[in-house]
Design a protein around this motif. Structure first.
Motif, mmCIF file in Angstrom:
data_model
loop_
_atom_site.group_PDB
_atom_site.id
_atom_site.type_symbol
_atom_site.label_atom_id
_atom_site.label_comp_id
_atom_site.label_asym_id
_atom_site.label_seq_id
_atom_site.Cartn_x
_atom_site.Cartn_y
_atom_site.Cartn_z
ATOM 1 N N TYR A 106 0.865 -1.180 0.000
ATOM 2 C CA TYR A 106 0.000 0.000 0.000
ATOM 3 C C TYR A 106 0.897 1.223 0.000
ATOM 4 O O TYR A 106 1.694 1.410 0.916
ATOM 5 C CB TYR A 106 -0.882 -0.011 1.253
ATOM 6 N N LEU A 107 0.808 2.007 -1.049
ATOM 7 C CA LEU A 107 1.600 3.229 -1.172
ATOM 8 C C LEU A 107 0.657 4.427 -1.195
ATOM 9 O O LEU A 107 -0.393 4.377 -1.832
ATOM 10 C CB LEU A 107 2.428 3.209 -2.453
ATOM 11 N N THR A 108 1.044 5.494 -0.495
ATOM 12 C CA THR A 108 0.201 6.681 -0.481
ATOM 13 C C THR A 108 0.647 7.664 -1.561
ATOM 14 O O THR A 108 1.820 7.728 -1.924
ATOM 15 C CB THR A 108 0.241 7.377 0.900
ATOM 16 N N LYS A 109 -0.335 8.400 -2.073
ATOM 17 C CA LYS A 109 -0.080 9.431 -3.082
ATOM 18 C C LYS A 109 0.195 10.741 -2.378
ATOM 19 O O LYS A 109 -0.354 10.981 -1.312
ATOM 20 C CB LYS A 109 -1.292 9.572 -4.001
ATOM 21 N N PRO A 110 1.005 11.612 -2.941
ATOM 22 C CA PRO A 110 1.701 11.408 -4.204
ATOM 23 C C PRO A 110 2.717 10.270 -4.075
ATOM 24 O O PRO A 110 3.355 10.110 -3.039
ATOM 25 C CB PRO A 110 2.392 12.738 -4.475
ATOM 26 N N ILE A 111 2.808 9.492 -5.134
ATOM 27 C CA ILE A 111 3.651 8.297 -5.121
ATOM 28 C C ILE A 111 5.125 8.686 -5.074
ATOM 29 O O ILE A 111 5.599 9.485 -5.883
ATOM 30 C CB ILE A 111 3.378 7.421 -6.368
ATOM 31 N N ASN A 112 5.816 8.104 -4.130
ATOM 32 C CA ASN A 112 7.267 8.241 -4.042
ATOM 33 C C ASN A 112 7.857 7.204 -5.001
ATOM 34 O O ASN A 112 7.663 5.994 -4.817
ATOM 35 C CB ASN A 112 7.728 7.983 -2.599
ATOM 36 N N ILE A 113 8.530 7.673 -6.023
ATOM 37 C CA ILE A 113 9.031 6.790 -7.076
ATOM 38 C C ILE A 113 9.974 5.719 -6.529
ATOM 39 O O ILE A 113 9.919 4.556 -6.934
ATOM 40 C CB ILE A 113 9.699 7.604 -8.208
ATOM 41 N N GLU A 114 10.831 6.085 -5.606
ATOM 42 C CA GLU A 114 11.762 5.092 -5.045
ATOM 43 C C GLU A 114 11.016 3.991 -4.298
ATOM 44 O O GLU A 114 11.352 2.811 -4.403
ATOM 45 C CB GLU A 114 12.801 5.762 -4.142
ATOM 46 N N LEU A 115 9.990 4.365 -3.522
ATOM 47 C CA LEU A 115 9.195 3.355 -2.811
ATOM 48 C C LEU A 115 8.429 2.473 -3.792
ATOM 49 O O LEU A 115 8.293 1.269 -3.576
ATOM 50 C CB LEU A 115 8.223 4.024 -1.823
ATOM 51 N N LEU A 116 7.951 3.067 -4.882
ATOM 52 C CA LEU A 116 7.253 2.279 -5.892
ATOM 53 C C LEU A 116 8.205 1.283 -6.550
ATOM 54 O O LEU A 116 7.859 0.110 -6.729
ATOM 55 C CB LEU A 116 6.610 3.184 -6.944
ATOM 56 N N LYS A 117 9.403 1.730 -6.890
ATOM 57 C CA LYS A 117 10.399 0.822 -7.471
ATOM 58 C C LYS A 117 10.685 -0.345 -6.527
ATOM 59 O O LYS A 117 10.750 -1.498 -6.947
ATOM 60 C CB LYS A 117 11.702 1.565 -7.767
ATOM 61 N N GLN A 118 10.844 -0.027 -5.232
ATOM 62 C CA GLN A 118 11.107 -1.074 -4.241
ATOM 63 C C GLN A 118 9.935 -2.061 -4.152
ATOM 64 O O GLN A 118 10.148 -3.266 -4.089
ATOM 65 C CB GLN A 118 11.376 -0.460 -2.871
ATOM 66 N N ALA A 119 8.718 -1.539 -4.153
ATOM 67 C CA ALA A 119 7.538 -2.406 -4.061
ATOM 68 C C ALA A 119 7.426 -3.311 -5.282
ATOM 69 O O ALA A 119 7.115 -4.499 -5.169
ATOM 70 C CB ALA A 119 6.275 -1.555 -3.906
ATOM 71 N N ILE A 120 7.711 -2.760 -6.459
ATOM 72 C CA ILE A 120 7.670 -3.563 -7.684
ATOM 73 C C ILE A 120 8.746 -4.644 -7.634
ATOM 74 O O ILE A 120 8.473 -5.823 -7.864
ATOM 75 C CB ILE A 120 7.822 -2.668 -8.930
ATOM 76 N N ASP A 121 9.971 -4.256 -7.316
ATOM 77 C CA ASP A 121 11.069 -5.237 -7.241
ATOM 78 C C ASP A 121 10.763 -6.327 -6.226
ATOM 79 O O ASP A 121 10.991 -7.511 -6.498
ATOM 80 C CB ASP A 121 12.385 -4.550 -6.876
ATOM 81 N N PHE A 122 10.274 -5.950 -5.065
ATOM 82 C CA PHE A 122 9.991 -6.908 -3.994
ATOM 83 C C PHE A 122 8.905 -7.905 -4.379
ATOM 84 O O PHE A 122 8.936 -9.067 -3.978
ATOM 85 C CB PHE A 122 9.585 -6.164 -2.710
ATOM 86 N N ASN A 123 7.935 -7.465 -5.191
ATOM 87 C CA ASN A 123 6.800 -8.314 -5.539
ATOM 88 C C ASN A 123 6.945 -9.069 -6.851
ATOM 89 O O ASN A 123 6.046 -9.796 -7.246
ATOM 90 C CB ASN A 123 5.514 -7.494 -5.525
ATOM 91 N N MET A 124 8.082 -8.905 -7.542
ATOM 92 C CA MET A 124 8.317 -9.690 -8.746
ATOM 93 C C MET A 124 8.488 -11.158 -8.348
ATOM 94 O O MET A 124 9.123 -11.450 -7.332
ATOM 95 C CB MET A 124 9.565 -9.197 -9.478
ATOM 96 N N PRO A 125 7.952 -12.065 -9.126
ATOM 97 C CA PRO A 125 8.006 -13.485 -8.761
ATOM 98 C C PRO A 125 9.415 -14.041 -8.622
ATOM 99 O O PRO A 125 9.635 -15.007 -7.915
ATOM 100 C CB PRO A 125 7.255 -14.191 -9.883
ATOM 101 N N TRP A 126 10.397 -13.464 -9.291
ATOM 102 C CA TRP A 126 11.749 -13.984 -9.250
ATOM 103 C C TRP A 126 12.608 -13.292 -8.202
ATOM 104 O O TRP A 126 13.781 -13.547 -8.093
ATOM 105 C CB TRP A 126 12.423 -13.874 -10.606
ATOM 106 N N SER A 127 12.022 -12.378 -7.403
ATOM 107 C CA SER A 127 12.839 -11.689 -6.392
ATOM 108 C C SER A 127 12.839 -12.433 -5.077
ATOM 109 O O SER A 127 12.163 -13.370 -4.851
ATOM 110 C CB SER A 127 12.370 -10.263 -6.206
#
Length: 127
Positions: A106-127
Motif C-alpha cells: 500500500y503506497l500513499t499518493k503522491p507516489i514516491n518513485i523510489e518506494l514504488l520501485k522497491q515495491a515492484i522489485d519486492f513483488n516480482m516473482p523472481w525476487s
C-alpha cells in the motif's frame, strides 16, 4: 530483473497524470505497461492477459480498487497476481482493508518513485 523474463504491469488509475508519471518510471525499468481507468476496464483486460503485477488505485469511477481486487482474488487463474494499492488515503482502516483483501503493498499518493520501485522489485516473482 533477468533480461530473458518479460514482465508486465497493469496500472489501474483514473488519474491521467498519475498514469503518465508511473508509466514513465516503469518503462525506464523495462516493464511492459497496460492501463485501465477503473476496475471494470481492468477486469476486461485481465481476460486477455496476466500481468506480473497490478498497481491499483482505490477511488475510481464505476468500480473501486477494493471491489476489483476482491474479484481478481476470487479468480483461480489470477489470484496469485500481486496487487499494490496506491491511494491518497492515509487512513489506517483503508490500509488494513487493502491487506485483508489480498493487497501485497500500500503506497500513499503522491507516489514516491523510489518506494514504488522497491515495491515492484519486492513483488516480482523472481525476487
Amino acid at each position: 530483473m533477468p533480461n530473458d523474463i518479460e514482465s508486465s504491469i497493469l496500472i489501474v488509475d483514473d488519474s491521467k497524470i498519475n498514469v503518465r508519471i508511473i508509466s514513465k518510471m516503469i518503462e525506464e525499468l523495462g516493464h511492459q505497461i497496460y492501463v485501465a481507468s477503473n476496475g471494470i476496464e481492468a477486469l476486461k483486460l485481465l481476460t486477455k492477459f496476466k500481468p506480473t503485477i497490478i498497481l491499483m488505485d482505490i477511488k475510481m469511477p464505476k468500480m473501486d480498487g477494493f471491489s476489483c481486487c476482491q474479484r481478481i482474488k476470487r479468480s483461480a487463474s489470477r489470484a496469485d497476481i500481486p496487487i499494490i494499492f496506491m491511494s491518497g488515503s492515509h487512513d489506517k482502516s483503508d490500509i488494513d482493508k487493502a491487506k485483508a483483501i489480498g493487497g501485497k503493498d500500500y503506497l500513499t499518493k503522491p507516489i514516491n518513485i523510489e518506494l514504488l520501485k522497491q515495491a515492484i522489485d519486492f513483488n516480482m516473482p523472481w525476487s
